[in-house]
Write an enzyme that holds these catalytic residues in place. Structure first.
Site, PDB file in Angstrom:
ATOM      1  N   ASP B  43      -6.060  -2.572  -8.381  1.00  0.00           N
ATOM      2  CA  ASP B  43      -6.038  -1.215  -7.861  1.00  0.00           C
ATOM      3  C   ASP B  43      -7.242  -0.429  -8.355  1.00  0.00           C
ATOM      4  OD1 ASP B  43      -4.217   0.233  -6.183  1.00  0.00           O
ATOM      5  OD2 ASP B  43      -3.964   1.621  -7.839  1.00  0.00           O
ATOM      6  N   LYS B  64     -10.856   1.973  -3.871  1.00  0.00           N
ATOM      7  CA  LYS B  64     -11.996   2.540  -3.134  1.00  0.00           C
ATOM      8  C   LYS B  64     -13.216   2.746  -4.013  1.00  0.00           C
ATOM      9  CE  LYS B  64      -9.226   6.677  -3.306  1.00  0.00           C
ATOM     10  NZ  LYS B  64      -8.495   7.692  -2.545  1.00  0.00           N
ATOM     11  N   MET B 176      -4.331  13.743 -11.269  1.00  0.00           N
ATOM     12  CA  MET B 176      -5.042  13.889  -9.990  1.00  0.00           C
ATOM     13  C   MET B 176      -5.274  15.362  -9.647  1.00  0.00           C
ATOM     14  SD  MET B 176      -3.130  10.746  -8.012  1.00  0.00           S
ATOM     15  CE  MET B 176      -1.694  10.757  -9.112  1.00  0.00           C
TER      16      MET B 176
END
Lengths: 256, 256
Positions: B43, B64, B176
């Protein structure tokens, strides 16, 4: 026995997270610190066999296991300071993660006041192990945006503000709450629906783990009927509802 | 290279907590699962070098990192199912603890629907590592009775109820949240005093860790001035105030 201790440590204290149960839930860093321990202070909720990972250490049990009186906090702090000042590496093993409900704040302050170096090694808190046992995320995003870890055992013998905690919409993971579970769930029923999913996991993360999945209205009775007691984590919230499917699907295994 | 894989695993998925940064913050159980991995899905927030612990595995990066488009969740789930059905042991490594903000709930449900056995291996979440970096307890009992882990990144692009979270009196550990830290602190200032202690810890638990300790009123500016960005944990509450003494005492070491 080989120890793998290749770190030069002297005269310091390591606050070490012993994890929730099984010794293989300790981190690699914790295992290394234990291999380098001269003195090992073993807390109440830490796995009693943790001394097997510290072959060079004198192990001292400072918990109240076996019905003995709990070792006073001030005495534990004096022990740590005395041994560290002798140039020894003192490892203080606490159940779960040392930085959650573990008096670590007071111990860090006491050591700091004496100019003693402190290392902290994190670990797995029992709330996470409880979720693993149930086969669920603590924060399934269909249900909530967070989780609150709260102790039912307050310094002033008061109660947490259950209405405020319920109003967050987060999953509640309640530690040290089994002796007053009926009062806690009654208080929460003033704010949350009776069918809110709830679970109790005793001895999370160990071979002795026991689980009950129910609802907020019934969990106190169901946990009692299943003879679940301390130490346990009480979990409440929509995300816990996933456990019913998870457990009944029978596809969940604990270990790798 | 020896692998220490002595477990008979086939046709299952292990959801594995890769911890907050350094590889030695993985658990012993996680290391054993990696040694037995045939397929390793890595991940976004997991340590990119985790494949060194899985010498027999084909490693597939599904994050990503590097500016690539994020791998869609549905595709990751299909990958896991396909390989597990071939009889392979699939290890899905997630940053922190897999059961906190990791889409684990959706992945468990998808695997369960296919009748695939799932093992969960817990780990250290970055909020705990952030507290270790600051040398503090998350729940110093002079200040609070709990800690709330909350994500600022909601499924419906809304905001958590900051007033309700503040009203709990728990330490807030916000994940986050760096891209909207100014908005978050402004919202919390409606409920909490301006001088409430606050900190940001970026890359907690790794060699790249950076920390800023400040107040609720100033933390957004101070973190910006110190060039702290994602991934980071924002910590707010009275217990965080202990960090100022801790860090200035200079006695704190990270590793054992």
């Amino acid at each position: 026995m080989t120890t793998h201790c290749n770190v030069n440590v002297s005269g310091k204290v390591t606050l070490l997270s012993a994890g929730p149960g099984d010794l293989d839930l300790l981190t690699l860093r914790a295992a290394r610190a234990l291999a380098c321990a001269d003195i090992l202070l073993i807390d109440d909720l830490a796995n009693a066999d943790i001394d097997t990972l510290a072959p060079n250490a004198r192990a001292i049990r400072v918990g109240k296991r076996g019905g003995c009186k709990s070792t006073p906090q001030a005495f534990i702090q004096r022990l740590m300071i005395r041994y560290a000042k002798k140039g020894l590496h003192v490892v203080r093993a606490k159940g779960g993660d040392a930085l959650l409900f573990g008096r670590a704040g007071e111990e860090i302050a006491a050591l700091r006041d004496e100019g003693i170096e402190v290392a902290i090694v994190n670990g797995v808190s029992s709330g996470f192990a409880a979720a693993a046992g149930l086969g669920i995320s603590l924060t399934h995003r269909d249900h909530c945006q967070g989780v609150t870890f709260v102790t039912a055992h307050m310094q002033d013998h008061g109660q947490p503000d259950w209405a405020a905690l319920a109003a967050t919409g987060t999953t509640l993971a309640i530690y040290m709450g089994m002796s007053r579970i009926a009062g806690i769930t009654t208080a929460l029923l003033a704010s949350l629906p009776a069918h809110t999913p709830a679970a109790v996991v005793q001895h999370a993360g160990s071979a002795q783990e026991k689980r009950v999945v129910s609802t907020l209205e019934r969990i106190a009775d169901d946990a009692h009927a299943a003879r679940l007691g301390s130490p346990a984590v009480i979990l409440i919230g929509g995300a816990i509802g996933e456990a019913q499917r998870a457990v009944s699907a029978k596809g969940l295994a604990h270990a790798a």
